[in-house]
Scaffold this motif. Structure first.
Motif, PDB file in Angstrom:
ATOM      1  N   UNK A 285      49.737  -4.592 -17.579  1.00  0.00           N
ATOM      2  CA  UNK A 285      49.164  -5.146 -16.279  1.00  0.00           C
ATOM      3  C   UNK A 285      49.081  -3.544 -15.250  1.00  0.00           C
ATOM      4  N   UNK A 286      49.652  -2.456 -15.820  1.00  0.00           N
ATOM      5  CA  UNK A 286      48.924  -1.369 -15.103  1.00  0.00           C
ATOM      6  C   UNK A 286      46.887  -1.827 -15.270  1.00  0.00           C
ATOM      7  N   UNK A 287      47.292  -1.959 -16.341  1.00  0.00           N
ATOM      8  CA  UNK A 287      45.242  -1.303 -16.719  1.00  0.00           C
ATOM      9  C   UNK A 287      44.504  -2.565 -16.865  1.00  0.00           C
ATOM     10  N   UNK A 288      45.266  -3.913 -16.049  1.00  0.00           N
ATOM     11  CA  UNK A 288      44.389  -4.936 -15.410  1.00  0.00           C
ATOM     12  C   UNK A 288      44.375  -4.755 -14.135  1.00  0.00           C
ATOM     13  N   UNK A 289      45.621  -4.388 -13.548  1.00  0.00           N
ATOM     14  CA  UNK A 289      45.256  -4.237 -12.599  1.00  0.00           C
ATOM     15  C   UNK A 289      44.242  -3.094 -11.642  1.00  0.00           C
ATOM     16  N   UNK A 290      44.234  -1.657 -12.306  1.00  0.00           N
ATOM     17  CA  UNK A 290      42.913  -1.248 -12.090  1.00  0.00           C
ATOM     18  C   UNK A 290      41.382  -1.638 -12.290  1.00  0.00           C
ATOM     19  N   UNK A 291      41.523  -1.985 -13.573  1.00  0.00           N
ATOM     20  CA  UNK A 291      40.439  -2.405 -13.926  1.00  0.00           C
ATOM     21  C   UNK A 291      39.954  -4.002 -13.558  1.00  0.00           C
ATOM     22  N   UNK A 292      40.286  -5.111 -13.190  1.00  0.00           N
ATOM     23  CA  UNK A 292      40.486  -6.100 -12.901  1.00  0.00           C
ATOM     24  C   UNK A 292      40.762  -7.011 -11.335  1.00  0.00           C
ATOM     25  N   UNK A 293      42.017  -6.542 -11.349  1.00  0.00           N
ATOM     26  CA  UNK A 293      43.239  -7.052 -10.943  1.00  0.00           C
ATOM     27  C   UNK A 293      43.548  -8.917 -10.677  1.00  0.00           C
ATOM     28  N   UNK A 294      44.039  -9.296  -9.915  1.00  0.00           N
ATOM     29  CA  UNK A 294      44.302 -10.528 -10.290  1.00  0.00           C
ATOM     30  C   UNK A 294      45.411 -11.159 -10.768  1.00  0.00           C
ATOM     31  N   UNK A 295      46.248 -10.129 -11.187  1.00  0.00           N
ATOM     32  CA  UNK A 295      47.000 -10.688 -12.349  1.00  0.00           C
ATOM     33  C   UNK A 295      47.626 -10.991 -12.866  1.00  0.00           C
ATOM     34  N   UNK A 296      48.723 -12.101 -11.797  1.00  0.00           N
ATOM     35  CA  UNK A 296      49.213 -13.209 -12.622  1.00  0.00           C
ATOM     36  C   UNK A 296      48.108 -14.388 -12.795  1.00  0.00           C
ATOM     37  N   UNK A 297      47.147 -14.454 -11.990  1.00  0.00           N
ATOM     38  CA  UNK A 297      46.634 -15.715 -12.993  1.00  0.00           C
ATOM     39  C   UNK A 297      45.903 -15.450 -14.258  1.00  0.00           C
ATOM     40  N   UNK A 298      45.449 -14.029 -14.138  1.00  0.00           N
ATOM     41  CA  UNK A 298      44.736 -13.366 -15.276  1.00  0.00           C
ATOM     42  C   UNK A 298      45.487 -13.674 -16.853  1.00  0.00           C
ATOM     43  N   UNK A 299      47.075 -13.645 -16.656  1.00  0.00           N
ATOM     44  CA  UNK A 299      47.890 -13.355 -17.450  1.00  0.00           C
ATOM     45  C   UNK A 299      48.208 -15.435 -17.648  1.00  0.00           C
ATOM     46  N   UNK A 300      47.825 -16.080 -16.736  1.00  0.00           N
ATOM     47  CA  UNK A 300      48.942 -17.132 -16.856  1.00  0.00           C
ATOM     48  C   UNK A 300      47.669 -17.848 -17.941  1.00  0.00           C
ATOM     49  N   UNK A 301      46.620 -17.531 -17.519  1.00  0.00           N
ATOM     50  CA  UNK A 301      45.173 -18.350 -18.180  1.00  0.00           C
ATOM     51  C   UNK A 301      45.088 -17.956 -20.111  1.00  0.00           C
ATOM     52  N   UNK A 302      45.388 -16.230 -19.946  1.00  0.00           N
ATOM     53  CA  UNK A 302      45.617 -15.572 -21.112  1.00  0.00           C
ATOM     54  C   UNK A 302      46.958 -16.213 -22.028  1.00  0.00           C
ATOM     55  N   UNK A 303      47.784 -16.550 -21.651  1.00  0.00           N
ATOM     56  CA  UNK A 303      49.120 -16.765 -22.161  1.00  0.00           C
ATOM     57  C   UNK A 303      49.427 -16.885 -23.591  1.00  0.00           C
ATOM     58  N   UNK A 304      48.560 -17.954 -24.221  1.00  0.00           N
ATOM     59  CA  UNK A 304      48.061 -17.962 -25.712  1.00  0.00           C
ATOM     60  C   UNK A 304      48.128 -17.058 -25.902  1.00  0.00           C
ATOM     61  N   UNK A 305      47.150 -16.368 -26.504  1.00  0.00           N
ATOM     62  CA  UNK A 305      46.996 -15.268 -26.933  1.00  0.00           C
ATOM     63  C   UNK A 305      47.311 -13.472 -26.602  1.00  0.00           C
ATOM     64  N   UNK A 306      49.088 -13.565 -25.637  1.00  0.00           N
ATOM     65  CA  UNK A 306      49.498 -12.567 -25.326  1.00  0.00           C
ATOM     66  C   UNK A 306      50.890 -12.227 -25.585  1.00  0.00           C
ATOM     67  N   UNK A 307      50.773 -11.318 -26.823  1.00  0.00           N
ATOM     68  CA  UNK A 307      51.880 -10.799 -27.778  1.00  0.00           C
ATOM     69  C   UNK A 307      52.570 -10.056 -27.589  1.00  0.00           C
ATOM     70  N   UNK A 308      52.490  -9.220 -26.251  1.00  0.00           N
ATOM     71  CA  UNK A 308      53.174  -8.345 -25.300  1.00  0.00           C
ATOM     72  C   UNK A 308      52.988  -7.624 -24.668  1.00  0.00           C
ATOM     73  N   UNK A 309      53.733  -7.852 -23.167  1.00  0.00           N
ATOM     74  CA  UNK A 309      53.266  -7.125 -21.868  1.00  0.00           C
ATOM     75  C   UNK A 309      53.415  -5.413 -21.484  1.00  0.00           C
ATOM     76  N   UNK A 310      52.749  -4.725 -20.636  1.00  0.00           N
ATOM     77  CA  UNK A 310      53.012  -3.710 -19.956  1.00  0.00           C
ATOM     78  C   UNK A 310      53.194  -3.632 -18.772  1.00  0.00           C
ATOM     79  N   UNK A 311      53.942  -2.480 -17.854  1.00  0.00           N
ATOM     80  CA  UNK A 311      53.810  -2.470 -16.650  1.00  0.00           C
ATOM     81  C   UNK A 311      53.624  -0.473 -16.571  1.00  0.00           C
TER      82      UNK A 311
END
Length: 259
Positions: A179-205
């Motif tokens: 979530x840290x890297x995504x916020x720096x690079x792309x933002x909109x982290x919760x919607x982006x996370x939800x869209x990619x949820x089927x692929x996500x095996x691990x998260x960090x923050x």
């Protein structure tokens, strides 16, 4: 409820590495992750995990030559044999430590190397690694990393990572969504996370911009953690942050989520 794993390479650094397992358990964590375990025998790390009652959920394959600033070699053409050796070494540790996920770092793009060649090399290496990892019940994961922290890193966006995962095959490689890297690079982290949820095996923050604990920066973490819970994410969230002070003094954010 979100489940948090202490990153023992970045947290509790007031203590020697092998002492951090007990410190994490005393703080209320039930799981841990770290970057690179290779300075210590796997048996010694396993004993510390067992003594603390911690589950190990993630670590990284060897990154290449740290003295040269290397941050992985999985996308670097001409180093395929070295990459394979590094995966096999990491799998030895994963088996001994009972770890189900292994982060394969893409690496910093060499000057002048075409991106198409980097992507092709990465995909081929992931195909090879996925077969070896599957045989041991380990899932390889890849992580986009922002250019501010690691200039020139080959994999920067969640879209790039998703494209590689689809090319290799869903279920064979997972997305490590930081979530840290995504916020720096792309933002909109919760919607982006939800869209990619089927692929996500691990998260960090970590909070931005300082990469410290939640509550030290710009992100509304109670909202974020609540949204991840509501969308049904059941994996671990690694606390890959640098404490702003003494680790234990910065754990107020963890109180509502402590098991």
């Amino acid at each position: 409820m979100p489940r948090f794993a202490a990153n023992l390479s970045m947290m509790f650094t007031e203590h020697d590495f092998l002492e951090r397992f007990a410190q994490a358990r005393a703080a209320g964590f039930e799981a841990a992750e770290f970057l690179f375990p290779y300075e210590h025998p796997a048996g010694e790390i396993r004993a510390r995990l067992d003594d603390a009652g911690l589950q190990l959920v993630l670590f990284n394959a060897p990154p290449g030559d740290p003295s040269l600033g290397e941050r992985g070699i999985a996308s670097l053409a001409g180093r395929e044999e070295e990459f394979r050796d590094s995966v096999l070494r990491a799998l030895d540790y994963a088996g001994a430590l009972g770890c189900p996920r292994l982060h394969l770092m893409a690496g910093i793009a060499p000057a002048g190397m075409e991106r198409e060649r980097l992507v092709a090399t990465f995909a081929n290496n992931l195909l090879w690694a996925a077969e070896r990892c599957a045989a041991q019940g380990v899932l390889p994961v890849i992580e986009p990393i922002n250019h501010r922290d690691v200039p020139g890193y080959m994999l920067n966006t969640t879209a790039q990572a998703a494209s590689l995962i689809e090319a290799v095959g869903r279920g064979r490689v997972g997305l490590q969504f930081d979530l840290y890297h995504a916020q720096v690079t792309e933002g909109d982290i919760t919607r982006r996370f939800e869209a990619l949820l089927p692929l996500i095996a691990h998260a960090q923050m970590a909070d931005t911009p300082g990469r410290h604990e939640p509550g030290t920066g710009e992100v509304n973490w109670p909202f974020v953690f609540g949204r991840l819970d509501a969308m049904g994410y059941g994996g671990w969230i690694g606390c890959e942050y640098r404490p702003a002070g003494r680790t234990e003094d910065g754990l107020a954010w963890f109180t509502p989520w402590r098991p």
